[in-house]
Scaffold this active site. Structure first.
Site, PDB file in Angstrom:
ATOM      1  N   LEU A  71       0.829  -1.199   0.000  1.00  0.00           N
ATOM      2  CA  LEU A  71       0.000   0.000   0.000  1.00  0.00           C
ATOM      3  C   LEU A  71       0.868   1.256   0.000  1.00  0.00           C
ATOM      4  O   LEU A  71       2.065   1.189   0.305  1.00  0.00           O
ATOM      5  CB  LEU A  71      -0.908  -0.035   1.242  1.00  0.00           C
ATOM      6  CG  LEU A  71      -1.836  -1.258   1.294  1.00  0.00           C
ATOM      7  CD1 LEU A  71      -2.379  -1.476   2.704  1.00  0.00           C
ATOM      8  CD2 LEU A  71      -2.967  -1.090   0.291  1.00  0.00           C
ATOM      9  N   PRO A  72       0.298   2.422  -0.334  1.00  0.00           N
ATOM     10  CA  PRO A  72       1.142   3.605  -0.491  1.00  0.00           C
ATOM     11  C   PRO A  72       1.871   4.072   0.777  1.00  0.00           C
ATOM     12  O   PRO A  72       3.077   4.289   0.751  1.00  0.00           O
ATOM     13  CB  PRO A  72       0.163   4.678  -0.981  1.00  0.00           C
ATOM     14  CG  PRO A  72      -0.970   3.925  -1.602  1.00  0.00           C
ATOM     15  CD  PRO A  72      -1.084   2.653  -0.802  1.00  0.00           C
ATOM     16  N   THR A 102       6.463   0.711   1.809  1.00  0.00           N
ATOM     17  CA  THR A 102       7.487   1.506   2.506  1.00  0.00           C
ATOM     18  C   THR A 102       6.757   2.479   3.419  1.00  0.00           C
ATOM     19  O   THR A 102       6.086   3.401   2.938  1.00  0.00           O
ATOM     20  CB  THR A 102       8.361   2.292   1.504  1.00  0.00           C
ATOM     21  OG1 THR A 102       8.930   1.381   0.575  1.00  0.00           O
ATOM     22  CG2 THR A 102       9.463   3.054   2.238  1.00  0.00           C
ATOM     23  N   LYS A 177      15.372   0.201   4.305  1.00  0.00           N
ATOM     24  CA  LYS A 177      14.768   0.779   3.093  1.00  0.00           C
ATOM     25  C   LYS A 177      14.951   2.303   3.079  1.00  0.00           C
ATOM     26  O   LYS A 177      15.245   2.898   2.034  1.00  0.00           O
ATOM     27  CB  LYS A 177      13.285   0.408   3.047  1.00  0.00           C
ATOM     28  CG  LYS A 177      12.475   1.097   1.965  1.00  0.00           C
ATOM     29  CD  LYS A 177      12.825   0.651   0.567  1.00  0.00           C
ATOM     30  CE  LYS A 177      11.997   1.438  -0.464  1.00  0.00           C
ATOM     31  NZ  LYS A 177      12.288   1.064  -1.844  1.00  0.00           N
ATOM     32  N   LYS A 245       7.432  11.030   0.018  1.00  0.00           N
ATOM     33  CA  LYS A 245       6.935  10.314   1.207  1.00  0.00           C
ATOM     34  C   LYS A 245       8.091   9.609   1.919  1.00  0.00           C
ATOM     35  O   LYS A 245       8.248   9.694   3.135  1.00  0.00           O
ATOM     36  CB  LYS A 245       5.866   9.315   0.754  1.00  0.00           C
ATOM     37  CG  LYS A 245       5.256   8.442   1.803  1.00  0.00           C
ATOM     38  CD  LYS A 245       5.758   7.016   1.797  1.00  0.00           C
ATOM     39  CE  LYS A 245       5.617   6.297   0.514  1.00  0.00           C
ATOM     40  NZ  LYS A 245       6.164   4.934   0.525  1.00  0.00           N
TER      41      LYS A 245
HETATM   42  P1  NAD Z   1       0.542   2.486  -6.036  1.00  0.00           P
HETATM   43  O1  NAD Z   1      -0.024   3.776  -5.576  1.00  0.00           O
HETATM   44  O2  NAD Z   1       0.730   2.264  -7.505  1.00  0.00           O
HETATM   45  O3  NAD Z   1      -0.351   1.244  -5.501  1.00  0.00           O
HETATM   46  C1  NAD Z   1      -0.931   1.204  -4.233  1.00  0.00           C
HETATM   47  C2  NAD Z   1      -2.265   0.482  -4.345  1.00  0.00           C
HETATM   48  O4  NAD Z   1      -2.889   0.408  -3.055  1.00  0.00           O
HETATM   49  C3  NAD Z   1      -3.261   1.190  -5.264  1.00  0.00           C
HETATM   50  O5  NAD Z   1      -3.756   0.285  -6.221  1.00  0.00           O
HETATM   51  C4  NAD Z   1      -4.355   1.672  -4.309  1.00  0.00           C
HETATM   52  O6  NAD Z   1      -5.647   1.709  -4.903  1.00  0.00           O
HETATM   53  C5  NAD Z   1      -4.257   0.628  -3.214  1.00  0.00           C
HETATM   54  N1  NAD Z   1      -4.823   1.054  -1.930  1.00  0.00           N
HETATM   55  C6  NAD Z   1      -4.664   2.225  -1.281  1.00  0.00           C
HETATM   56  N2  NAD Z   1      -5.304   2.200  -0.097  1.00  0.00           N
HETATM   57  C7  NAD Z   1      -5.905   0.976  -0.005  1.00  0.00           C
HETATM   58  C8  NAD Z   1      -6.707   0.349   0.980  1.00  0.00           C
HETATM   59  N3  NAD Z   1      -7.038   0.979   2.111  1.00  0.00           N
HETATM   60  N4  NAD Z   1      -7.129  -0.920   0.755  1.00  0.00           N
HETATM   61  C9  NAD Z   1      -6.806  -1.567  -0.392  1.00  0.00           C
HETATM   62  N5  NAD Z   1      -6.050  -1.011  -1.369  1.00  0.00           N
HETATM   63  C10 NAD Z   1      -5.603   0.242  -1.180  1.00  0.00           C
HETATM   64  O7  NAD Z   1       1.921   2.308  -5.262  1.00  0.00           O
HETATM   65  P2  NAD Z   1       3.152   1.363  -5.669  1.00  0.00           P
HETATM   66  O8  NAD Z   1       4.060   2.089  -6.608  1.00  0.00           O
HETATM   67  O9  NAD Z   1       2.656   0.024  -6.018  1.00  0.00           O
HETATM   68  O10 NAD Z   1       3.923   1.329  -4.260  1.00  0.00           O
HETATM   69  C11 NAD Z   1       3.421   0.599  -3.148  1.00  0.00           C
HETATM   70  C12 NAD Z   1       4.424   0.728  -2.005  1.00  0.00           C
HETATM   71  O11 NAD Z   1       5.690   0.199  -2.447  1.00  0.00           O
HETATM   72  C13 NAD Z   1       4.700   2.177  -1.585  1.00  0.00           C
HETATM   73  O12 NAD Z   1       4.907   2.230  -0.197  1.00  0.00           O
HETATM   74  C14 NAD Z   1       5.979   2.526  -2.349  1.00  0.00           C
HETATM   75  O13 NAD Z   1       6.732   3.535  -1.682  1.00  0.00           O
HETATM   76  C15 NAD Z   1       6.707   1.194  -2.348  1.00  0.00           C
HETATM   77  N6  NAD Z   1       7.631   0.992  -3.472  1.00  0.00           N
HETATM   78  C16 NAD Z   1       7.304   1.414  -4.733  1.00  0.00           C
HETATM   79  C17 NAD Z   1       8.222   1.231  -5.781  1.00  0.00           C
HETATM   80  C18 NAD Z   1       7.916   1.705  -7.188  1.00  0.00           C
HETATM   81  O14 NAD Z   1       8.857   1.758  -8.009  1.00  0.00           O
HETATM   82  N7  NAD Z   1       6.689   2.046  -7.526  1.00  0.00           N
HETATM   83  C19 NAD Z   1       9.452   0.605  -5.521  1.00  0.00           C
HETATM   84  C20 NAD Z   1       9.736   0.161  -4.243  1.00  0.00           C
HETATM   85  C21 NAD Z   1       8.825   0.356  -3.213  1.00  0.00           C
END
Ligand code: NAD
Length: 300
Positions: A71-72, A102, A177, A245
């Site tokens: 999740l975000p 994260t 991280k 963030k």
């Molecule tokens: P994203 O925003 O693309 O996906 C997050 C998903 O969570 C979305 O589909 C959203 O609808 C869902 N969501 C939000 N609140 C929710 C809830 N209460 N119940 C169910 N679903 C819910 O984010 P992402 O890029 O997939 O990143 C996710 C995590 O991983 C973050 O913490 C980010 O910092 C970390 N991360 C991302 C990357 C990257 O390159 N994108 C790399 C490493 C780590």
């Protein structure tokens, strides 16, 4: 994958840029999935590939060996774990929760303690490697929690990543991280400065990058993001708002522990500048636009 552990069912919550790819790799490893996301279209996409479409996080966890969240931010994970219809109140049958988002280390420690009181194992396991690492199951996974919980989680990690390390007690995964993210942020800033100086001096930026990639200044960021910076392509990849963030979490932790991190503070402000100029949903490489504004030059 460890032969001793029979992998059966995962409840996967959060099917965004990273989660949708990680979930698919679990399915490829023969694991049944129960998926949930607040965006219904994300659930429908995975259901078309064979996952069970759950109606809530609790429903995703029902009958599962483990619940995984991707999740975000901190409040999102807290809502899914601690909410009235969350995973603490409705744990997976296997009583194992893994958070791969994260978020703040202190929040992970709080949830770990609340889960432990209910005899639920809780592991924080953020990842590095971006959407490509998620798609190719080559993520670096850094896990915090008890050894016993880590060992239970390991077979699932092995379906999603190649470098999997237990780095310490609850919250330690997130701390590692955040160290990763501060290096990435400062490295991107350093690349922006080199490109800004080269550009103002009239050097061809493609040549500049090529040469730097062959020497001691080479880096993953220069390799992967350098071309998009030079081409003025701000789209895709790890979003500016997610990086801000993470850098905010670095600041919070450094303030709590009285650890001065001046370079991290500076680059955090540059990410604030980027978001203030509407770049939040652009890729990390768009930090170069802050340098466009400061120098009065533009790539386009
Ligand atoms: P994203 O925003 O693309 O996906 C997050 C998903 O969570 C979305 O589909 C959203 O609808 C869902 N969501 C939000 N609140 C929710 C809830 N209460 N119940 C169910 N679903 C819910 O984010 P992402 O890029 O997939 O990143 C996710 C995590 O991983 C973050 O913490 C980010 O910092 C970390 N991360 C991302 C990357 C990257 O390159 N994108 C790399 C490493 C780590």
């Amino acid at each position: 994958m460890s032969q001793s552990t029979a992998l059966r069912t995962v409840g996967f919550i959060g099917l965004g840029t990273m989660g949708r790819e990680m979930a698919q790799n679990l399915m490829k490893a023969g694991i049944a999935l129960r998926v949930f996301d607040v965006r219904r279209e994300a659930v429908t996409e995975l259901a078309a590939l064979g996952a069970h479409a759950a109606r809530s996080a609790a429903d995703a966890a029902q009958g599962a060996d483990v619940a995984i969240t991707m999740l975000p931010n901190t409040p999102d994970v807290e809502a899914v774990v601690l909410g009235d219809v969350g995973l603490l109140a409705h744990p997976p049958t296997g009583r194992l929760i893994i958070d791969m988002s994260t978020i703040a280390p202190a929040a992970e420690r709080r949830m770990h303690a609340l889960c432990a009181a209910q005899h639920i194992d809780f592991v924080d396991a953020p990842v590095s490697g971006g959407p490509l690492g998620a798609k190719n199951a080559t993520l670096t996974i850094m896990a915090g929690g008890t050894v016993q919980a880590f060992e239970r989680a390991l077979p699932f990690f092995e379906a999603m990543g190649t470098t999997v390390t237990h780095v310490g007690a609850s919250g330690a995964g997130q701390t590692v991280k955040l160290c990763n993210q501060l290096i990435c942020g400062i490295n991107i800033q350093a690349i922006c400065e080199a490109l800004a100086l080269g550009r103002a001096s009239g050097v061809d930026l493609k040549h500049l990058r090529e040469v730097l990639m062959g020497g001691s200044a080479a880096s993953w960021m220069m390799d992967k993001l350098g071309p998009a910076m030079i081409d003025g392509d701000a789209s895709a990849g790890f979003r500016i708002d997610l990086m801000l963030k993470d850098l905010r979490l670095v600041q919070e932790q450094s303030h709590t522990l009285n650890v001065p991190l001046p370079a991290s503070a500076l680059v955090t402000n540059q990410y604030l500048d980027a978001v203030a100029h509407g770049e939040g949903r652009n890729g990390n490489q768009a930090l170069f636009r802050v340098y466009d504004r400061m120098t009065g030059h533009s790539v386009s």
